[in-house]
Write an enzyme that holds these catalytic residues in place. Structure first.
Site, PDB file in Angstrom:
ATOM      1  N   LYS A  14       0.714  -1.206  -0.166  1.00  0.00           N
ATOM      2  CA  LYS A  14      -0.241  -0.029   0.034  1.00  0.00           C
ATOM      3  C   LYS A  14       0.859   1.208  -0.077  1.00  0.00           C
ATOM      4  CE  LYS A  14      -2.342   1.817   3.533  1.00  0.00           C
ATOM      5  NZ  LYS A  14      -2.282   3.099   3.661  1.00  0.00           N
TER       6      LYS A  14
ATOM      7  N   ASP B 282      -3.281   4.484  -1.870  1.00  0.00           N
ATOM      8  CA  ASP B 282      -4.394   4.805  -0.793  1.00  0.00           C
ATOM      9  C   ASP B 282      -4.332   6.252  -0.742  1.00  0.00           C
ATOM     10  OD1 ASP B 282      -5.960   4.880   1.377  1.00  0.00           O
ATOM     11  OD2 ASP B 282      -4.487   4.315   2.832  1.00  0.00           O
ATOM     12  N   LEU B 283      -4.799   6.884  -1.761  1.00  0.00           N
ATOM     13  CA  LEU B 283      -4.713   8.521  -1.759  1.00  0.00           C
ATOM     14  C   LEU B 283      -6.121   9.127  -0.983  1.00  0.00           C
ATOM     15  CD1 LEU B 283      -3.558   9.055  -5.511  1.00  0.00           C
ATOM     16  CD2 LEU B 283      -2.412   8.815  -3.209  1.00  0.00           C
ATOM     17  N   LYS B 284      -7.048   8.241  -0.987  1.00  0.00           N
ATOM     18  CA  LYS B 284      -8.327   8.663   0.063  1.00  0.00           C
ATOM     19  C   LYS B 284      -8.968   9.851  -0.771  1.00  0.00           C
ATOM     20  CE  LYS B 284      -7.382   6.590   4.403  1.00  0.00           C
ATOM     21  NZ  LYS B 284      -5.796   6.266   4.254  1.00  0.00           N
ATOM     22  N   LEU B 285      -9.288   9.851  -2.217  1.00  0.00           N
ATOM     23  CA  LEU B 285      -9.757  10.760  -2.939  1.00  0.00           C
ATOM     24  C   LEU B 285     -11.288  11.469  -2.065  1.00  0.00           C
ATOM     25  CD1 LEU B 285      -9.573   9.486  -6.339  1.00  0.00           C
ATOM     26  CD2 LEU B 285      -7.854  10.858  -5.165  1.00  0.00           C
ATOM     27  N   HIS B 286     -11.267  12.691  -2.062  1.00  0.00           N
ATOM     28  CA  HIS B 286     -12.540  13.119  -1.727  1.00  0.00           C
ATOM     29  C   HIS B 286     -12.550  14.681  -2.075  1.00  0.00           C
ATOM     30  CE1 HIS B 286     -14.983  14.139   2.354  1.00  0.00           C
ATOM     31  NE2 HIS B 286     -15.677  14.397   1.204  1.00  0.00           N
ATOM     32  N   ASP B 287     -13.601  14.834  -3.130  1.00  0.00           N
ATOM     33  CA  ASP B 287     -13.517  16.147  -3.923  1.00  0.00           C
ATOM     34  C   ASP B 287     -15.019  16.159  -4.639  1.00  0.00           C
ATOM     35  OD1 ASP B 287     -13.002  18.636  -5.183  1.00  0.00           O
ATOM     36  OD2 ASP B 287     -10.683  18.069  -4.857  1.00  0.00           O
ATOM     37  N   ILE B 288     -15.249  17.270  -5.442  1.00  0.00           N
ATOM     38  CA  ILE B 288     -16.499  17.201  -6.119  1.00  0.00           C
ATOM     39  C   ILE B 288     -16.281  16.021  -7.323  1.00  0.00           C
ATOM     40  CG2 ILE B 288     -16.937  19.644  -5.654  1.00  0.00           C
ATOM     41  CD1 ILE B 288     -15.696  20.115  -8.724  1.00  0.00           C
ATOM     42  N   PRO B 289     -17.510  15.652  -7.556  1.00  0.00           N
ATOM     43  CA  PRO B 289     -17.492  14.553  -8.566  1.00  0.00           C
ATOM     44  C   PRO B 289     -16.525  14.658  -9.915  1.00  0.00           C
ATOM     45  CG  PRO B 289     -19.769  14.917  -7.858  1.00  0.00           C
ATOM     46  CD  PRO B 289     -19.032  16.094  -7.200  1.00  0.00           C
TER      47      PRO B 289
ATOM     48  N   THR C 190     -10.187   4.547  10.828  1.00  0.00           N
ATOM     49  CA  THR C 190      -9.995   3.754  12.036  1.00  0.00           C
ATOM     50  C   THR C 190      -9.505   4.433  13.276  1.00  0.00           C
ATOM     51  OG1 THR C 190      -7.714   2.984  11.153  1.00  0.00           O
ATOM     52  CG2 THR C 190      -9.772   1.462  11.109  1.00  0.00           C
TER      53      THR C 190
ATOM     54  N   GLY D 179       0.627  -1.783   8.903  1.00  0.00           N
ATOM     55  CA  GLY D 179       1.790  -0.919   9.033  1.00  0.00           C
ATOM     56  C   GLY D 179       2.736  -0.886   9.816  1.00  0.00           C
ATOM     57  N   ARG D 180       2.533  -0.065  11.098  1.00  0.00           N
ATOM     58  CA  ARG D 180       3.826  -0.021  11.984  1.00  0.00           C
ATOM     59  C   ARG D 180       4.140  -1.514  12.818  1.00  0.00           C
ATOM     60  NH1 ARG D 180       1.156   5.460  14.187  1.00  0.00           N
ATOM     61  NH2 ARG D 180      -0.766   4.227  13.375  1.00  0.00           N
TER      62      ARG D 180
HETATM   63  O1  C5P Z   1       0.785   1.789  11.023  1.00  0.00           O
HETATM   64  P1  C5P Z   1      -0.954   1.253  10.823  1.00  0.00           P
HETATM   65  O2  C5P Z   1      -0.862  -0.100  10.876  1.00  0.00           O
HETATM   66  O3  C5P Z   1      -1.680   2.085  11.823  1.00  0.00           O
HETATM   67  O4  C5P Z   1      -1.106   1.625   9.535  1.00  0.00           O
HETATM   68  C1  C5P Z   1      -2.612   1.714   9.159  1.00  0.00           C
HETATM   69  C2  C5P Z   1      -2.507   2.066   7.453  1.00  0.00           C
HETATM   70  O5  C5P Z   1      -3.855   2.228   6.978  1.00  0.00           O
HETATM   71  C3  C5P Z   1      -2.076   3.823   7.299  1.00  0.00           C
HETATM   72  O6  C5P Z   1      -1.289   3.725   6.126  1.00  0.00           O
HETATM   73  C4  C5P Z   1      -3.472   4.523   7.243  1.00  0.00           C
HETATM   74  O7  C5P Z   1      -3.163   5.608   6.378  1.00  0.00           O
HETATM   75  C5  C5P Z   1      -4.280   3.783   6.564  1.00  0.00           C
HETATM   76  N1  C5P Z   1      -5.617   3.615   7.247  1.00  0.00           N
HETATM   77  C6  C5P Z   1      -6.113   3.766   8.296  1.00  0.00           C
HETATM   78  N2  C5P Z   1      -7.558   3.895   8.640  1.00  0.00           N
HETATM   79  C7  C5P Z   1      -8.329   3.892   7.551  1.00  0.00           C
HETATM   80  C8  C5P Z   1      -8.035   3.603   6.158  1.00  0.00           C
HETATM   81  C9  C5P Z   1      -6.805   3.591   5.821  1.00  0.00           C
HETATM   82  O8  C5P Z   1      -5.466   3.678   9.034  1.00  0.00           O
HETATM   83  N3  C5P Z   1      -9.633   3.895   7.551  1.00  0.00           N
END
Ligand code: C5P
Length: 230
Positions: free
Chosen positions: A32, A59-66, A118, A208-209
């Site tokens: 990702k 994972d750019l999480k687009l959010h704008d006008i259509p 989250t 991620g972490r």
């Molecule tokens: O490090 P960690 O496991 O918390 O990373 C979670 C990843 O998921 C991050 O890259 C974060 O941008 C992404 N994410 C999120 N919650 C969402 C969508 C994406 O934490 N609802």
């Protein structure tokens, strides 16, 4: 149900990204690429990582006008990307325009509607004017996105069971907020372990972490993957 792992490659530089992927080893399929690396390197880095034979989740999480979101999807259609996120809270017109554009110019790209981040709990939602529990909001947004033709959803592992009930077996459920029992939750609020998320019916876990901080990420990934077996 098959459950896979996507590494959230949230690191500072392409050198760090390449070194980390080498340490993680060959059993990783999904990478990702999020805002941190994309805003620094753009599509070049997407190409570079795709050439290493990973499937790319952008994972750019687009959010704008259509119109603007549809235009972004037209641009992304040229990238070697399999999954792309956009915010469900952009509303039905934005989601329908995105889905239509995907059908026309990027049929192999799957759109993922991000429901509630989250990192948001009931207090955080209240602060932005939403007087609902996270689970109620997630259900409402996912149903609305599904009505616009979107079949991929990002939710916390705690909402997977209800979304599976609401949306059926074909919904593709992606869950960040994954932590191993010994890990710190950091700022994430709605978390669970990989095994519990898989048991609940998630299709793809974003980690991620828990991997990025590991002394031996290949070993931690293997442990996670073993715990996902049905
Ligand atoms: O490090 P960690 O496991 O918390 O990373 C979670 C990843 O998921 C991050 O890259 C974060 O941008 C992404 N994410 C999120 N919650 C969402 C969508 C994406 O934490 N609802």
């Amino acid at each position: 149900m098959k459950c896979e792992v996507a590494l959230a490659l949230d690191v500072e530089s392409r050198e760090e990204a390449r070194a980390f992927l080498e340490r993680t080893g060959p059993s990783l399929k999904w990478v990702k690429i999020g805002l941190q690396l994309y805003t620094r390197y753009g599509p070049d880095l997407v190409d570079e990582i795709a050439e290493m034979d990973y499937s790319i989740f952008l994972d750019l999480k687009l959010h704008d006008i259509p119109n603007t979101v549809a235009g972004a999807i037209r641009s992304i259609a040229a990238f070697p990307v399999s999954l792309l996120t956009l915010h469900a809270s952009g509303g039905p017109e934005m989601l329908s325009a995105a889905q239509q554009e995907r059908n026309q110019s990027a049929p192999r790209l799957r759109l993922l509607a991000v429901t509630a981040l989250t990192s948001m709990d009931a207090d955080q939602l209240k602060a932005v004017g939403i007087d609902k529990t996270p689970v109620d909001l997630v259900r409402q947004l996912a149903r609305m996105a599904s009505g616009c033709g979107i079949d991929g959803f990002v939710c916390s592992p705690r909402e997977v069971t209800v979304l599976r009930e609401d949306l059926g077996p074909d919904a593709y459920l992606v869950t960040p907020g994954i932590r191993l029992p010994a890990d710190s939750p950091d700022e994430q609020k709605r978390i669970t372990t990989p095994a519990d998320a898989a048991k609940a019916g998630a299709n793809l876990l974003v980690v991620g972490r828990s991997l990025l901080r590991a002394d031996n990420p290949a070993e931690v990934l293997a442990t996670i993957q073993q715990s996902l077996a049905p």
